[in-house]
Design an enzyme around this catalytic site. Structure first.
Site, short mmCIF file in Angstrom:
data_model
loop_
_atom_site.label_atom_id
_atom_site.label_comp_id
_atom_site.label_asym_id
_atom_site.label_seq_id
_atom_site.Cartn_x
_atom_site.Cartn_y
_atom_site.Cartn_z
N CYS A 1 2.38 6.05 9.09
CA CYS A 1 1.49 6.26 7.95
C CYS A 1 0.54 7.43 8.24
O CYS A 1 -0.03 7.50 9.34
CB CYS A 1 0.69 4.98 7.68
SG CYS A 1 -0.52 5.22 6.38
N THR B 1 -6.98 1.21 11.63
CA THR B 1 -7.11 1.62 10.22
C THR B 1 -7.39 0.47 9.26
O THR B 1 -7.98 0.68 8.20
CB THR B 1 -5.82 2.30 9.75
OG1 THR B 1 -4.72 1.42 10.00
CG2 THR B 1 -5.59 3.63 10.44
N GLU C 1 -0.27 -0.41 16.34
CA GLU C 1 -1.00 0.79 15.91
C GLU C 1 -2.01 1.21 16.98
O GLU C 1 -2.13 2.39 17.33
CB GLU C 1 -1.73 0.52 14.59
CG GLU C 1 -2.54 1.71 14.13
CD GLU C 1 -3.54 1.35 13.04
OE1 GLU C 1 -3.16 0.66 12.09
OE2 GLU C 1 -4.70 1.78 13.17
N HIS D 1 -2.13 -4.76 19.10
CA HIS D 1 -1.48 -4.32 17.86
C HIS D 1 -0.78 -2.98 18.10
O HIS D 1 -1.35 -2.08 18.71
CB HIS D 1 -2.52 -4.19 16.75
CG HIS D 1 -1.91 -4.04 15.40
ND1 HIS D 1 -1.42 -2.83 14.94
CD2 HIS D 1 -1.66 -4.93 14.41
CE1 HIS D 1 -0.92 -3.00 13.72
NE2 HIS D 1 -1.06 -4.26 13.39
N HIS E 1 4.97 -5.47 9.06
CA HIS E 1 4.73 -6.85 9.46
C HIS E 1 4.95 -7.81 8.30
O HIS E 1 4.03 -8.47 7.83
CB HIS E 1 3.31 -7.00 10.02
CG HIS E 1 3.22 -6.62 11.46
ND1 HIS E 1 2.09 -6.13 12.05
CD2 HIS E 1 4.16 -6.65 12.45
CE1 HIS E 1 2.32 -5.88 13.33
NE2 HIS E 1 3.57 -6.18 13.59
N HIS F 1 3.31 1.89 11.87
CA HIS F 1 2.20 1.76 12.83
C HIS F 1 2.15 2.92 13.82
O HIS F 1 1.17 3.06 14.54
CB HIS F 1 2.35 0.46 13.63
CG HIS F 1 2.39 -0.76 12.78
ND1 HIS F 1 3.49 -1.55 12.65
CD2 HIS F 1 1.44 -1.31 12.01
CE1 HIS F 1 3.23 -2.55 11.84
NE2 HIS F 1 2.00 -2.44 11.42
N CYS G 1 0.86 -1.20 0.00
CA CYS G 1 0.00 0.00 0.00
C CYS G 1 0.89 1.24 0.00
O CYS G 1 2.11 1.14 0.17
CB CYS G 1 -0.86 0.00 1.26
SG CYS G 1 0.14 0.08 2.75
#
Ligand code: SF4
Length: 285
Positions: free
Chosen positions: A96, A162, A126, A124, A41, A74, A12
């Site tokens: 990001c 996200t 993030e 996680h 990851h 993240h 992405c």
């Protein structure tokens, strides 16, 4: 077998950006360069960065004095950034922009007097970073049952991890509506993940089986497999072509492939090659 690759499979925008920034940092670095946690990851990508000299540090304490610190896509909490600055380390922040936006909305909701709920996986990185932007005050939940178990709260502010699927967050938000008088929702889903899930879900019913490629720890890869399972019973998630077992494909003539946001093109190409080479006869039940 016939192999069809879904549009938007693989890297992405946020991952490409993080990789580019890390590469530029390694190219120009004089001292050590260390990433706070794996950059993305995906073990293949992390491995190739390690070969180039990017060391992974698990915490600020592991950072070598004088090193350049790469903050991963993240993101991290404010105290980590303050700690890096206090140590006088050089920082390259690859967070990001979609994650930055989620952090910002969570902090804003707290400022405006809402109790914040983050729909996501509490472990996680993030989500850990987003919660840190609320001063640790946010509640993290991930299921309808957890939302229904919440005590009544006057004003609820909601943000999402996200990479979650729109369907999932709609269901959980629906349950939250019964737990508060006012629910303010910021849609913090990332456009790249949403597009990737949409094209995979469109392809999945038209093929006999789906192969989802990506790191085992990748949340967006797991979500991708999850949304495909809702429309096709035969979905396998793998990290690399070496894991493909012809026995899984008994009776399969057409197979769809999609890949998480941190999966390199060459890994997808190897999977496609291997699947293409599987003789239909070898895959007959
Ligand atoms: S999946 Fe979305 S949020 Fe995550 S790095 Fe990629 S663009 Fe950013």
């Amino acid at each position: 077998m016939d192999v069809i690759v879904a549009d938007n499979a693989g890297f992405c925008f946020g991952v490409k950006r993080a990789i580019k920034m890390a590469n530029e940092t390694l190219d120009g670095a004089e001292g050590q360069v260390q990433a706070l946690g794996p950059l993305i990851h995906n073990p293949q990508v992390v491995g190739s960065f390690q070969k180039r000299g990017l060391r992974v540090a698990e915490s600020l304490e592991d950072i070598t004095p004088g090193a350049t610190v790469v903050i991963r896509s993240h993101g991290v909490g404010p105290s980590v950034k303050e700690g890096v600055e206090a140590k006088g380390l050089k920082v390259v922040d690859t967070t990001c922009p979609f994650v930055t936006k989620a952090q910002w909305y969570a902090a804003k909701l707290i400022e405006d007097g809402y109790k914040v709920v983050v729909i996501g996986d509490a472990k996680h990185p993030e989500v850990v970073g987003i919660v840190a932007h609320t001063g640790g005050k946010a509640i993290v939940l991930n299921t309808i049952a957890e939302a229904e178990a919440l005590k009544f709260i006057g004003r609820l502010g909601v943000v999402f991890q996200t990479t979650h699927s729109i369907l999932h967050v709609q269901e959980v938000v629906g349950a939250l509506l019964k737990r508060s008088k006012e629910v303010r929702v910021f849609n913090t889903l990332c456009g790249a993940t949403t597009a990737m899930q949409k094209t995979a879900v469109e392809l999945a019913p038209d093929v006999d089986a789906m192969v989802i490629v990506g790191g085992r720890l990748s949340a967006n890869t797991a979500q991708l497999a999850e949304v495909c399972r809702k429309v096709n019973d035969r979905v396998v998630q793998i990290e690399s072509a070496a894991e493909l077992d012809p026995a899984w494909f008994a009776g399969v003539r057409r197979v769809g492939v999609s890949a998480g946001a941190s999966t390199p093109d060459e890994v997808i190409a190897e999977v496609v090659d291997r699947l293409t080479q599987m003789e239909p006869a070898a895959t007959t039940a």
